[in-house]
Motif scaffolding. Structure first.
Motif, short mmCIF file in Angstrom:
data_model
loop_
_atom_site.label_atom_id
_atom_site.label_comp_id
_atom_site.label_asym_id
_atom_site.label_seq_id
_atom_site.Cartn_x
_atom_site.Cartn_y
_atom_site.Cartn_z
N GLY A 309 0.70 -1.14 0.39
CA GLY A 309 -0.42 -0.13 0.12
C GLY A 309 0.94 1.57 0.10
N ALA A 310 2.31 1.24 0.38
CA ALA A 310 2.61 2.75 0.34
C ALA A 310 3.27 3.22 -0.99
CB ALA A 310 4.09 2.33 1.32
N HIS A 311 3.06 2.20 -1.72
CA HIS A 311 3.50 3.18 -2.86
C HIS A 311 2.76 3.86 -3.79
CE1 HIS A 311 1.70 -0.57 -4.53
NE2 HIS A 311 1.82 -0.25 -5.38
N ARG A 312 0.87 3.46 -3.14
CA ARG A 312 -0.25 3.86 -3.99
C ARG A 312 -0.20 5.15 -3.30
NH1 ARG A 312 -4.27 -1.24 -1.97
NH2 ARG A 312 -2.47 -2.55 -3.60
N PRO A 313 -0.92 6.45 -5.04
CA PRO A 313 -1.12 8.07 -4.39
C PRO A 313 -2.20 7.92 -3.57
CG PRO A 313 -1.26 6.78 -6.75
CD PRO A 313 -1.51 5.77 -5.52
N GLY A 314 -1.76 8.73 -2.30
CA GLY A 314 -2.36 9.09 -1.01
C GLY A 314 -1.91 8.20 0.18
N ALA A 315 -1.14 7.25 -0.24
CA ALA A 315 -1.21 6.54 1.14
C ALA A 315 -0.22 7.87 2.26
CB ALA A 315 0.00 5.95 0.97
N ASP A 316 -1.50 7.42 3.64
CA ASP A 316 -0.82 8.31 4.32
C ASP A 316 -0.44 7.77 5.47
OD1 ASP A 316 -3.54 8.04 5.16
OD2 ASP A 316 -4.07 9.80 4.63
N TRP A 317 -0.68 7.53 7.18
CA TRP A 317 -0.19 7.36 7.89
C TRP A 317 -1.23 6.34 8.57
CZ3 TRP A 317 3.54 6.35 11.51
CH2 TRP A 317 3.16 5.99 13.16
N SER A 318 -2.49 6.26 7.69
CA SER A 318 -3.84 5.40 8.43
C SER A 318 -2.79 4.34 7.64
CB SER A 318 -4.89 5.86 7.22
OG SER A 318 -4.42 5.74 6.32
N LEU A 319 -2.51 4.24 6.47
CA LEU A 319 -1.79 3.02 5.94
C LEU A 319 -0.67 1.98 7.23
CD1 LEU A 319 -1.31 0.71 3.97
CD2 LEU A 319 0.66 1.62 3.78
N VAL A 320 -0.13 2.46 8.17
CA VAL A 320 0.57 2.05 9.09
C VAL A 320 -0.95 1.93 9.93
CG1 VAL A 320 2.40 2.69 10.47
CG2 VAL A 320 2.49 4.20 8.36
N GLU A 321 -1.41 2.59 10.66
CA GLU A 321 -2.27 1.53 11.26
C GLU A 321 -2.53 0.44 11.17
OE1 GLU A 321 -3.08 2.64 14.16
OE2 GLU A 321 -1.68 4.49 14.86
N ARG A 322 -3.64 0.61 9.87
CA ARG A 322 -3.90 -0.91 9.67
C ARG A 322 -2.59 -1.63 9.26
NH1 ARG A 322 -5.21 0.68 3.31
NH2 ARG A 322 -5.02 -1.44 3.67
N ALA A 323 -1.77 -1.60 9.45
CA ALA A 323 -0.82 -3.01 10.00
C ALA A 323 -0.35 -2.41 10.83
CB ALA A 323 0.91 -2.37 9.24
N LEU A 324 -0.93 -1.75 11.72
CA LEU A 324 -0.68 -2.51 13.07
C LEU A 324 -1.69 -3.18 13.33
CD1 LEU A 324 1.00 0.91 14.72
CD2 LEU A 324 1.65 -1.43 14.78
N ALA A 325 -2.86 -3.11 12.99
CA ALA A 325 -4.41 -3.85 13.23
C ALA A 325 -3.58 -5.17 13.23
CB ALA A 325 -5.42 -2.96 12.74
N CYS A 326 -2.96 -4.93 11.87
CA CYS A 326 -2.05 -7.01 11.70
C CYS A 326 -1.92 -7.86 12.94
CB CYS A 326 -1.82 -7.35 10.23
SG CYS A 326 -2.84 -6.80 9.06
N THR A 327 -0.63 -6.77 14.02
CA THR A 327 -0.33 -7.41 15.00
C THR A 327 -1.11 -7.51 16.14
OG1 THR A 327 0.78 -5.39 15.13
CG2 THR A 327 1.57 -6.07 13.34
#
Length: 334
Positions: A309-327
């Protein structure tokens, strides 16, 4: 300049450090590592002196104030050019200028710098003297034990003595030879046998020098064991692929609080959002975060979410939170 107090780096700053790694230890990586390890000494990627003098300094010497203490590693073999680059590095705020005498790549050899300088102690000494004359911060050297079939400790010691006489008081010793023929840079980090005893012996025979050991340090216990013999341990790929190891070492060695991976990552949010506001793409930061949950439940999903997801246009901190939610979901599910 050779006798100024700047010649000596405070001992506590040498106990733990992160190696300069091409394509990895950029400013985003270093900011992350500083958050994990408040007391570690950090190093830039190697930058050729010519690039510092003539290139895009805003990009090549990018550095956030939180990174201190941070060293600029230079490549090169022309004393006057290295001196000019050292002066520029100091002006940009770096706390140390480190000369690369250990990189074994073909490109480096063709330019007559890196590991091949192990066979030119006079030139290295001249370079160190010129850099020390040009700047007021410590000038240090990162080297190997020798090149190819150099297996003579006295030859290694003669190199160290020549460079130390020029005013270098701290050496980072990657404790293996560099094989300039037949091995790739990756193989040069793995195939030549490690000989930590040479670094230990150097410290014994030259106790006034500051000696840091580097190479093959893979876990907590290995790093700790080196402190009985030398002034510090420098971690390379272990710190990058398992960055939480840095945090564990820093907390244990300097008495800090051991924080969770999630808490550490969320502490990076203001920096990430500030960089995004400046136009930096999220992928340039998150590529350094992928190993944070190495070996942990949910770690693979964490890496996958960020990588996809990080390479997609508009990727922001919410992506990091989604990744953290997995853990966190795997933890709660347990």
């Amino acid at each position: 300049m050779a006798d100024t107090p700047a010649s000596t780096i405070p001992a506590a700053q040498l106990r733990l450090s992160v190696a300069p790694m091409m394509d990895w230890t950029d400013t985003h990586c270093r900011v992350f590592h500083r958050l994990l390890a408040p007391h570690a000494r950090l190093y830039t990627e190697m930058v050729h002196a010519n690039a510092v003098v003539l290139g895009d300094r805003t990009r090549l010497l990018a550095m956030d104030p939180v990174e201190h203490p941070v060293a600029l590693q230079l490549g090169g073999s022309e004393p006057a050019l290295l001196a000019q680059a050292a002066r520029i590095g100091e002006a940009h705020g770096f706390d140390e200028i480190n000369l690369n005498c250990g990189c074994p790549s073909d490109r480096v050899q063709a330019g007559r710098f890196g590991a091949c300088l192990m066979r030119e102690p006079v030139l290295v000494a001249e370079s160190v003297a010129a850099m020390r004359e040009a700047c007021g911060v410590p000038v240090t050297v990162k080297c190997r034990l020798g090149v190819d079939d150099d297996h003579d400790f006295d030859r290694f010691l003669a190199f160290i003595d020549a460079v130390a006489a020029a005013g270098c008081g701290m050496f980072v010793v990657h404790a293996r030879n560099a094989w300039l023929k037949g091995l790739s840079p990756k193989e040069n980090r793995e195939v030549p046998p490690l000989r930590y005893d040479w670094a230990y012996r150097l410290k014994q025979e030259r106790p006034d020098l500051q000696v840091i050991v580097n190479g093959g340090i893979a876990d907590f216990d290995e790093a700790a064991a080196h402190l009985a013999h030398v002034d510090g341990a420098m971690l390379g790929r272990a710190a990058y692929h398992d960055p939480y190891l840095l945090h564990r070492l820093d907390a244990a060695w300097f008495g800090g609080e051991l924080r969770t991976r999630g808490a550490l990552l969320r502490a990076l949010q203001p920096y990430v959002e500030g960089e995004l506001a400046r136009g930096v793409y999220l992928k340039h930061i998150t590529r350094h975060l992928l190993g944070l949950f190495s070996g942990e439940r949910g770690g693979r999903a964490f890496r996958q979410v960020l990588s996809e997801g990080a390479h997609r246009p508009g990727a922001d901190w919410s992506l990091v939170e989604r990744a953290l939610a997995c853990t966190e979901s795997t933890v709660y599910a347990a």
